[in-house]
Scaffold this motif. Structure first.
Motif, PDB file in Angstrom:
ATOM      1  N   LYS A  57      35.810  68.272  17.399  1.00  0.00           N
ATOM      2  CA  LYS A  57      35.664  69.656  17.857  1.00  0.00           C
ATOM      3  C   LYS A  57      34.389  69.887  18.672  1.00  0.00           C
ATOM      4  O   LYS A  57      34.233  70.938  19.275  1.00  0.00           O
ATOM      5  N   ARG A  58      33.498  68.939  18.717  1.00  0.00           N
ATOM      6  CA  ARG A  58      32.249  69.113  19.464  1.00  0.00           C
ATOM      7  C   ARG A  58      32.458  68.745  20.927  1.00  0.00           C
ATOM      8  O   ARG A  58      32.762  67.595  21.245  1.00  0.00           O
ATOM      9  N   ILE A 107      35.823  57.081   6.604  1.00  0.00           N
ATOM     10  CA  ILE A 107      35.592  58.299   7.372  1.00  0.00           C
ATOM     11  C   ILE A 107      36.771  59.210   7.069  1.00  0.00           C
ATOM     12  O   ILE A 107      37.927  58.833   7.288  1.00  0.00           O
ATOM     13  N   THR A 108      36.467  60.371   6.552  1.00  0.00           N
ATOM     14  CA  THR A 108      37.527  61.273   6.123  1.00  0.00           C
ATOM     15  C   THR A 108      38.184  61.969   7.304  1.00  0.00           C
ATOM     16  O   THR A 108      37.619  62.044   8.399  1.00  0.00           O
ATOM     17  N   ARG A 109      39.350  62.497   7.061  1.00  0.00           N
ATOM     18  CA  ARG A 109      40.070  63.269   8.073  1.00  0.00           C
ATOM     19  C   ARG A 109      39.225  64.472   8.509  1.00  0.00           C
ATOM     20  O   ARG A 109      39.164  64.795   9.690  1.00  0.00           O
ATOM     21  N   ASP A 110      38.562  65.118   7.551  1.00  0.00           N
ATOM     22  CA  ASP A 110      37.708  66.270   7.876  1.00  0.00           C
ATOM     23  C   ASP A 110      36.541  65.872   8.781  1.00  0.00           C
ATOM     24  O   ASP A 110      36.174  66.609   9.690  1.00  0.00           O
TER      25      ASP A 110
END
Length: 89
Positions: free
Chosen positions: A17-18, A7-10
């Protein structure tokens, strides 16, 4: 043990953010997260049982604890969204 999952940092940032994700985690985390931040998979299995979900112990046995928690939480989240989630007293 479990399959590798990157799972990437992005991806983590986008998830964080949701607002809905914060609301869900604020509700469910006190039940399954231990004081050190680790996952108590047994508690998630009990909540799944309480809600009549299939037996995730068999289906997710090949995954690591984080992946198991993610999968069970995703199943429980559907119940939360439709107002039918049962949590332990």
């Amino acid at each position: 043990m479990g399959l590798a999952m990157d799972i990437t940092r992005d991806q983590r940032f986008a998830w964080s953010k949701r607002p809905e994700n914060h609301e869900w985690e604020n509700l469910i985390a006190p039940y399954y997260k231990q004081t050190d931040g680790t996952v108590n998979v047994d508690v998630l299995h009990k909540i799944a049982d309480l809600n009549g979900l299939f037996d995730p112990r068999k289906k997710y046995a090949h995954l690591n604890p984080g992946q198991i928690a993610m999968n069970i939480r995703n199943r429980l989240r559907v119940l939360w969204k439709n107002g039918s989630l049962n949590l332990p007293a």
